[in-house]
Write a protein that holds these residues in place. Structure first.
Motif, PDB file in Angstrom:
ATOM      1  N   TYR A 154     -10.732   5.986  -4.058  1.00 32.75           N
ATOM      2  CA  TYR A 154      -9.829   6.282  -5.391  1.00 32.75           C
ATOM      3  C   TYR A 154      -9.108   7.694  -5.405  1.00 32.75           C
ATOM      4  CZ  TYR A 154     -10.587   9.014 -10.172  1.00 32.75           C
ATOM      5  OH  TYR A 154     -10.162   9.293 -11.198  1.00 32.75           O
ATOM      6  N   ASN A 155      -8.204   6.975  -6.252  1.00 30.13           N
ATOM      7  CA  ASN A 155      -6.440   6.820  -6.751  1.00 30.13           C
ATOM      8  C   ASN A 155      -6.946   8.599  -7.329  1.00 30.13           C
ATOM      9  OD1 ASN A 155      -4.119   7.814  -7.796  1.00 30.13           O
ATOM     10  ND2 ASN A 155      -3.713   6.314  -6.265  1.00 30.13           N
ATOM     11  N   ALA A 156      -6.453   9.710  -7.748  1.00 27.34           N
ATOM     12  CA  ALA A 156      -6.714  10.485  -8.552  1.00 27.34           C
ATOM     13  C   ALA A 156      -6.249  10.431  -9.981  1.00 27.34           C
ATOM     14  CB  ALA A 156      -6.645  12.006  -8.067  1.00 27.34           C
ATOM     15  N   GLU A 157      -4.872  10.066  -9.230  1.00 29.93           N
ATOM     16  CA  GLU A 157      -3.274   9.897  -9.972  1.00 29.93           C
ATOM     17  C   GLU A 157      -3.583   8.441 -11.068  1.00 29.93           C
ATOM     18  OE1 GLU A 157       0.541   9.750  -8.062  1.00 29.93           O
ATOM     19  OE2 GLU A 157       0.105  11.231  -7.431  1.00 29.93           O
ATOM     20  N   LEU A 158      -4.223   7.691 -10.985  1.00 25.16           N
ATOM     21  CA  LEU A 158      -4.179   6.309 -11.531  1.00 25.16           C
ATOM     22  C   LEU A 158      -5.928   6.037 -12.243  1.00 25.16           C
ATOM     23  CD1 LEU A 158      -2.713   3.172  -8.657  1.00 25.16           C
ATOM     24  CD2 LEU A 158      -1.709   4.186 -10.716  1.00 25.16           C
ATOM     25  N   ASP A 159      -6.803   7.009 -11.532  1.00 21.84           N
ATOM     26  CA  ASP A 159      -7.530   7.107 -12.017  1.00 21.84           C
ATOM     27  C   ASP A 159      -8.271   5.942 -11.894  1.00 21.84           C
ATOM     28  OD1 ASP A 159     -10.593   8.216 -13.531  1.00 21.84           O
ATOM     29  OD2 ASP A 159      -9.488   7.655 -15.229  1.00 21.84           O
ATOM     30  N   LYS A 160      -8.549   5.044 -10.309  1.00 23.65           N
ATOM     31  CA  LYS A 160      -8.954   4.109 -10.355  1.00 23.65           C
ATOM     32  C   LYS A 160      -9.487   4.111  -9.453  1.00 23.65           C
ATOM     33  CE  LYS A 160      -5.846   1.049 -13.441  1.00 23.65           C
ATOM     34  NZ  LYS A 160      -4.426   0.403 -13.713  1.00 23.65           N
ATOM     35  N   THR A 161     -10.277   2.942  -9.151  1.00 19.75           N
ATOM     36  CA  THR A 161     -11.066   2.826  -7.836  1.00 19.75           C
ATOM     37  C   THR A 161     -10.417   1.376  -6.927  1.00 19.75           C
ATOM     38  OG1 THR A 161     -13.179   3.836  -8.411  1.00 19.75           O
ATOM     39  CG2 THR A 161     -12.854   2.357  -5.833  1.00 19.75           C
ATOM     40  N   CYS A 162      -9.675   2.337  -6.219  1.00 18.75           N
ATOM     41  CA  CYS A 162      -8.454   0.406  -4.881  1.00 18.75           C
ATOM     42  C   CYS A 162      -9.400   0.321  -3.880  1.00 18.75           C
ATOM     43  CB  CYS A 162      -7.612   0.996  -5.542  1.00 18.75           C
ATOM     44  SG  CYS A 162      -7.162   1.276  -7.215  1.00 18.75           S
ATOM     45  N   LEU A 163      -8.687  -0.773  -3.555  1.00 18.05           N
ATOM     46  CA  LEU A 163      -8.990  -1.507  -2.868  1.00 18.05           C
ATOM     47  C   LEU A 163      -7.227  -1.963  -2.457  1.00 18.05           C
ATOM     48  CD1 LEU A 163     -10.409  -2.481  -0.233  1.00 18.05           C
ATOM     49  CD2 LEU A 163      -9.937  -4.954  -1.104  1.00 18.05           C
ATOM     50  N   TRP A 164      -7.166  -0.629  -1.202  1.00 15.23           N
ATOM     51  CA  TRP A 164      -6.049  -0.543  -0.405  1.00 15.23           C
ATOM     52  C   TRP A 164      -6.112  -1.762   0.585  1.00 15.23           C
ATOM     53  CZ3 TRP A 164      -2.722   1.517  -4.318  1.00 15.23           C
ATOM     54  CH2 TRP A 164      -3.314   2.712  -5.057  1.00 15.23           C
ATOM     55  N   LEU A 165      -4.989  -2.657   0.727  1.00 13.54           N
ATOM     56  CA  LEU A 165      -4.562  -3.452   1.653  1.00 13.54           C
ATOM     57  C   LEU A 165      -3.321  -3.686   1.666  1.00 13.54           C
ATOM     58  CD1 LEU A 165      -5.014  -7.142   2.344  1.00 13.54           C
ATOM     59  CD2 LEU A 165      -4.295  -7.813   0.578  1.00 13.54           C
ATOM     60  N   ASN A 166      -3.421  -3.177   2.813  1.00 14.07           N
ATOM     61  CA  ASN A 166      -2.339  -2.631   3.743  1.00 14.07           C
ATOM     62  C   ASN A 166      -1.580  -3.785   5.109  1.00 14.07           C
ATOM     63  OD1 ASN A 166      -2.308   0.203   2.909  1.00 14.07           O
ATOM     64  ND2 ASN A 166      -4.053  -0.027   3.899  1.00 14.07           N
ATOM     65  N   GLY A 167      -0.555  -4.101   5.325  1.00 22.84           N
ATOM     66  CA  GLY A 167      -0.057  -5.061   5.821  1.00 22.84           C
ATOM     67  C   GLY A 167       1.355  -5.068   6.440  1.00 22.84           C
ATOM     68  N   VAL A 168       1.167  -5.210   7.709  1.00 22.01           N
ATOM     69  CA  VAL A 168       2.321  -5.075   8.848  1.00 22.01           C
ATOM     70  C   VAL A 168       3.733  -5.874   8.539  1.00 22.01           C
ATOM     71  CG1 VAL A 168       2.676  -4.793  11.629  1.00 22.01           C
ATOM     72  CG2 VAL A 168       0.534  -4.434   9.986  1.00 22.01           C
ATOM     73  N   VAL A 169       4.868  -5.246   8.635  1.00 22.05           N
ATOM     74  CA  VAL A 169       5.977  -5.925   8.188  1.00 22.05           C
ATOM     75  C   VAL A 169       6.104  -6.084  10.429  1.00 22.05           C
ATOM     76  CG1 VAL A 169       8.040  -6.184   7.887  1.00 22.05           C
ATOM     77  CG2 VAL A 169       6.671  -5.411   6.306  1.00 22.05           C
ATOM     78  N   ARG A 170       6.799  -7.131  11.540  1.00 23.72           N
ATOM     79  CA  ARG A 170       7.119  -7.035  12.044  1.00 23.72           C
ATOM     80  C   ARG A 170       8.632  -7.980  12.576  1.00 23.72           C
ATOM     81  NH1 ARG A 170       2.679  -6.391  15.455  1.00 23.72           N
ATOM     82  NH2 ARG A 170       0.534  -6.210  14.584  1.00 23.72           N
ATOM     83  N   ASN A 171       9.125  -7.681  13.439  1.00 27.99           N
ATOM     84  CA  ASN A 171      10.706  -7.900  13.645  1.00 27.99           C
ATOM     85  C   ASN A 171      10.382  -9.380  14.173  1.00 27.99           C
ATOM     86  OD1 ASN A 171       9.944  -7.413  16.543  1.00 27.99           O
ATOM     87  ND2 ASN A 171      11.436  -5.992  16.058  1.00 27.99           N
ATOM     88  N   GLU A 172      11.289  -9.720  14.758  1.00 31.27           N
ATOM     89  CA  GLU A 172      11.205 -11.407  15.535  1.00 31.27           C
ATOM     90  C   GLU A 172      11.084 -11.354  16.690  1.00 31.27           C
ATOM     91  OE1 GLU A 172      13.845 -10.009  14.070  1.00 31.27           O
ATOM     92  OE2 GLU A 172      14.390 -10.858  12.646  1.00 31.27           O
ATOM     93  N   LYS A 173      10.479  -9.967  17.086  1.00 35.04           N
ATOM     94  CA  LYS A 173      10.009 -10.018  18.596  1.00 35.04           C
ATOM     95  C   LYS A 173       8.296  -9.456  18.667  1.00 35.04           C
ATOM     96  CE  LYS A 173      14.145  -8.504  21.278  1.00 35.04           C
ATOM     97  NZ  LYS A 173      15.056  -7.592  22.153  1.00 35.04           N
ATOM     98  N   GLY A 174       7.693  -9.097  16.701  1.00 39.47           N
ATOM     99  CA  GLY A 174       6.425  -9.408  16.910  1.00 39.47           C
ATOM    100  C   GLY A 174       6.133  -7.844  17.311  1.00 39.47           C
ATOM    101  N   ASN A 175       6.948  -6.544  16.832  1.00 42.94           N
ATOM    102  CA  ASN A 175       6.947  -5.366  16.981  1.00 42.94           C
ATOM    103  C   ASN A 175       7.116  -4.695  15.363  1.00 42.94           C
ATOM    104  OD1 ASN A 175       7.046  -5.550  19.954  1.00 42.94           O
ATOM    105  ND2 ASN A 175       9.520  -5.068  20.028  1.00 42.94           N
ATOM    106  N   PRO A 176       5.839  -4.207  14.853  1.00 38.07           N
ATOM    107  CA  PRO A 176       5.770  -3.342  14.210  1.00 38.07           C
ATOM    108  C   PRO A 176       7.196  -2.635  13.519  1.00 38.07           C
ATOM    109  CG  PRO A 176       4.267  -2.076  14.931  1.00 38.07           C
ATOM    110  CD  PRO A 176       5.594  -3.395  15.948  1.00 38.07           C
TER     111      PRO A 176
END
Length: 208
Positions: A154-176
């Motif tokens: 629950y995000n108190a600032e937004l007053d909403k229940t959210c499902l946070w979708l976190n994605g990994v950004v990787r470089n050309e070598k596959g490192n985060p």
């Protein structure tokens, strides 16, 4: 023993046998009924869970597709490799804004692994400290996640229940080299789940 006594004994024996059989059948029937009811309940719950899973999959599919495109964007990758480059930043901000407009909740966040600035809603929010327990999700996303992970709260600032979708950004070598994602509002989804729920069933949502 006379015939009358023998007859009475046989009647009593037969009656006792019938009574015992009736009791056994009653117990067996009761057991079968309970087992049948239990099986029916389990089957019903299994069907409900499957239906909700299908609903959630349909609800999340477009957001996951967008988030996957976001973290694999060459513009975002170039910016994360060198966030101090003004041209990289300018191009990335345009890219972030387009994704922000495309997400259903119009929410976007990101952080690169160089300056660790956390941006939320196209605005700088705070500096991430990976060693702070409150920022546990940062290391979890970068080093324990293949493509993306979910976190419900629950995000108190937004007053909403959210499902946070976190994605990994990787470089050309596959490192985060950072992470980006969106917050998916679940209030409407949860409401739809309860609207289609059997009145005899109580439903609870739990995160990990």
């Amino acid at each position: 023993m006379n015939k009358s006594a023998l007859f009475n004994k046989r009647v009593i024996t037969s009656a006792s046998a019938i009574l015992i059989c009736a009791i056994i059948l009653g117990v067996v029937y009761s057991s079968i009924s309970k087992q049948t009811n239990r099986t029916n309940v389990i089957q019903k719950l299994h069907e409900e869970v499957n239906q909700k899973a299908i609903m959630m999959e349909g609800y999340l599919k477009p957001e996951i597709a967008l988030a996957t495109k976001l973290v694999s964007s060459p513009t975002v990758i170039d910016f994360f490799k060198d966030p101090s480059n003004k041209e990289n930043r300018r191009r990335a901000m345009r890219e972030f804004q387009s994704f922000n407009d495309a997400f259903s909740s119009h929410m976007i966040f990101w952080a690169n692994d160089i300056d660790k600035e956390f941006w939320n809603g196209m605005k700088y929010s705070y500096q991430i400290n990976p060693d702070n327990s409150a920022d546990y999700w940062y290391k979890m996303t970068l080093y324990e996640t293949e493509v993306y992970n979910f976190n419900i709260n629950y995000n108190a600032e937004l007053d909403k229940t959210c499902l946070w979708l976190n994605g990994v950004v990787r470089n050309e070598k596959g490192n985060p080299i950072g992470m980006a994602g969106t917050g998916i509002e679940l209030d409407n989804f949860i409401g739809q789940c309860y609207e289609t729920l059997d009145p005899a069933i109580n439903m609870y949502f739990f995160n990990s």
